[in-house]
Design a protein around this motif. Sequence first.
Motif, short mmCIF file in Angstrom:
data_model
loop_
_atom_site.label_atom_id
_atom_site.label_comp_id
_atom_site.label_asym_id
_atom_site.label_seq_id
_atom_site.Cartn_x
_atom_site.Cartn_y
_atom_site.Cartn_z
N ASN A 1 36.78 36.47 36.68
CA ASN A 1 35.43 36.34 37.23
C ASN A 1 34.33 36.42 36.18
OD1 ASN A 1 35.92 39.09 36.77
ND2 ASN A 1 34.37 39.70 38.27
N GLY A 2 34.67 36.38 34.89
CA GLY A 2 33.63 36.42 33.86
C GLY A 2 34.22 36.60 32.48
N PHE B 1 46.09 32.85 37.85
CA PHE B 1 44.77 33.35 38.25
C PHE B 1 44.92 34.48 39.26
CE2 PHE B 1 41.13 33.19 41.16
CZ PHE B 1 40.07 33.23 40.29
N VAL B 2 45.79 34.30 40.25
CA VAL B 2 45.98 35.32 41.27
C VAL B 2 46.59 36.58 40.66
CG1 VAL B 2 47.20 35.86 43.41
CG2 VAL B 2 46.17 33.61 43.10
N ALA B 3 47.58 36.40 39.78
CA ALA B 3 48.22 37.55 39.15
C ALA B 3 47.22 38.35 38.32
CB ALA B 3 49.38 37.09 38.28
N ALA B 4 46.37 37.66 37.58
CA ALA B 4 45.37 38.36 36.76
C ALA B 4 44.31 39.02 37.61
CB ALA B 4 44.73 37.38 35.79
N ALA B 5 43.96 38.39 38.73
CA ALA B 5 42.94 38.96 39.60
C ALA B 5 43.39 40.29 40.20
CB ALA B 5 42.58 37.98 40.71
N TRP B 6 44.70 40.40 40.45
CA TRP B 6 45.24 41.63 41.02
C TRP B 6 45.56 42.66 39.95
CZ3 TRP B 6 45.17 43.20 45.90
CH2 TRP B 6 44.96 42.24 46.90
N GLY B 7 45.27 42.34 38.69
CA GLY B 7 45.48 43.31 37.62
C GLY B 7 46.93 43.44 37.21
N SER B 8 47.73 42.41 37.46
CA SER B 8 49.13 42.47 37.08
C SER B 8 49.27 42.39 35.57
CB SER B 8 49.91 41.31 37.73
OG SER B 8 51.21 41.25 37.24
N ASN B 9 50.24 43.11 35.04
CA ASN B 9 50.50 43.07 33.61
C ASN B 9 51.47 41.99 33.21
OD1 ASN B 9 48.78 45.21 32.99
ND2 ASN B 9 50.35 46.74 33.41
N MET B 10 51.87 41.16 34.18
CA MET B 10 52.77 40.07 33.84
C MET B 10 52.05 39.07 32.96
SD MET B 10 52.75 37.86 37.38
CE MET B 10 53.64 36.52 36.60
N ALA C 1 32.57 45.47 36.16
CA ALA C 1 32.34 44.33 37.04
C ALA C 1 33.41 43.26 36.87
CB ALA C 1 30.96 43.73 36.78
N LEU C 2 34.11 43.25 35.75
CA LEU C 2 35.16 42.28 35.51
C LEU C 2 36.44 42.72 36.20
CD1 LEU C 2 34.46 41.63 31.73
CD2 LEU C 2 33.75 40.24 33.68
N ILE D 1 28.31 42.23 25.67
CA ILE D 1 27.68 41.31 26.61
C ILE D 1 28.71 40.96 27.68
CG2 ILE D 1 26.64 39.04 26.91
CD1 ILE D 1 25.71 39.18 24.03
N CYS D 2 28.36 41.25 28.91
CA CYS D 2 29.25 40.99 30.05
C CYS D 2 28.57 39.98 30.97
CB CYS D 2 29.54 42.29 30.79
SG CYS D 2 30.81 42.12 32.07
N ARG D 3 29.26 38.92 31.29
CA ARG D 3 28.68 37.84 32.09
C ARG D 3 29.70 37.37 33.12
NH1 ARG D 3 23.71 34.88 32.90
NH2 ARG D 3 24.37 33.25 34.31
N LEU D 4 29.25 37.15 34.34
CA LEU D 4 30.11 36.65 35.41
C LEU D 4 30.06 35.13 35.45
CD1 LEU D 4 29.30 39.15 38.30
CD2 LEU D 4 31.04 39.33 36.51
N TRP D 5 31.19 34.52 35.83
CA TRP D 5 31.24 33.07 35.94
C TRP D 5 30.36 32.59 37.07
CZ3 TRP D 5 33.01 31.73 31.61
CH2 TRP D 5 34.19 32.19 31.07
#
Length: 420
Positions: free
Chosen positions: A149-150, A397-406, A119-120, A169-173
């Motif tokens: 997102n969590g 935030f955008v880079a991490a959301a798209w799964g970028s390794n940068m 879910a993350l 434990i997995c929690r969404l923001w």
Amino acid sequence: ARRGSGWPPLAPLRAPAPRRTGPPPRGAEVAAMLLSWLMGPGTGAGACCARSPKGFSCFRGRDGEGEGNIVEYAPHARHSSMEFVVDDVLCRGAALPAGPMERTVPTFATGQEAGEYTALQGCPLYTGDVLRLSLGDAIHESVMALYVNGFLITPRGGDGCVAASQPPICRLWSPFSLVEKCQVKSKQSESQWAIFKLTFFRKEGQDASFYFATAGMTAEAQRDMWVEEIIRAMSNLTLSLFPSFEISVEPVPGRVATSTRIMAGYLLQGGPTDSASLVFCELHAYASRESRLALYRDEWCEQEVLSIPICDSSIVSTRKGEYCTVFGINDHLFCTRTEDERELWLRAVSNIKVKLMFDAPDPTAEDLEIFRSAVHERIETLPPPLPPGGQEAVDAFVAAAWGSNMPVAGGRGGPGPAQG
């Protein structure tokens, strides 16, 4: 006109319209005359509603090259730059104003317990060791990873490795959240412990709280870093749920219901089952010892969703901490884009409540202008709605959301979940 003289041709002369004699037209005749004028060629509703290139048929209405534009209230919207296909021909530059794309209230699921790690989204923004505190004075050594997102908490075993026997434990923001720094009661361990707390507010049921601690000589510095990263993630997520808009103080032209507006803007409204709805809220001036907060589907204020009365006994609440954009009116929860906007809404609602408590007379038109001017001056001083860290934090935030390794957040991110 003389040919070849360079002068434009003269318009043909028209005979003057016959003068009407007799009694004045009746209501039905007047209506027919107006309708005939409105639907006449090249004028009124029959005119073209958007300029089209030369030679193309009219976009709407009668044929011919129209010169008229539909002008309607489109708050904070510029003319559309969309492309239209007319008779298989691509046309650009239409002068129609941008209108509402969605006519329903957008609703988001917030603050849910995530059953699976999948879910993350994206790459971790920040990872590290923390102590998770639970009821009964239990302390669990854990690895915590923050995502866009969590967050994910993975328990460690006695050997310091990840404990496979204990589920993570997995929690969404949730935008309806509070981040706090807590004080340690024991002075003996004050320099070795630093505690922080996350609270997720709920409209129904009990709020969910999580306690964490850092230990060692640099405990406070570690805690401050965790709090900063959590605030950055929460702020980015909250801002992503709002459209681009400006808080307004002026009524909508042609909407009588908005004539007593003091301020208006988009807010997230907390709903049942951990959900949030994006609504356009309008705070009205008081009249007859009562005010109200009107909720609409959008800023055109065509359809009212809910009206919340505000009186001298209404409960206006909020929570103080390191980060919180939530405020409440009676049993309704709202969330703003930033803490500054929350303070603006709280101040406006509180001022109305004070007026009602002291039985102030209903405001005049001049009083309304004074109220709006005061709110507008405050709006002008608000910083742009950006998370801590500014545009750089948004890009991370955008880079991490798209799964970028940068590297994100100044190079503190990681390529995946923390390992033991």
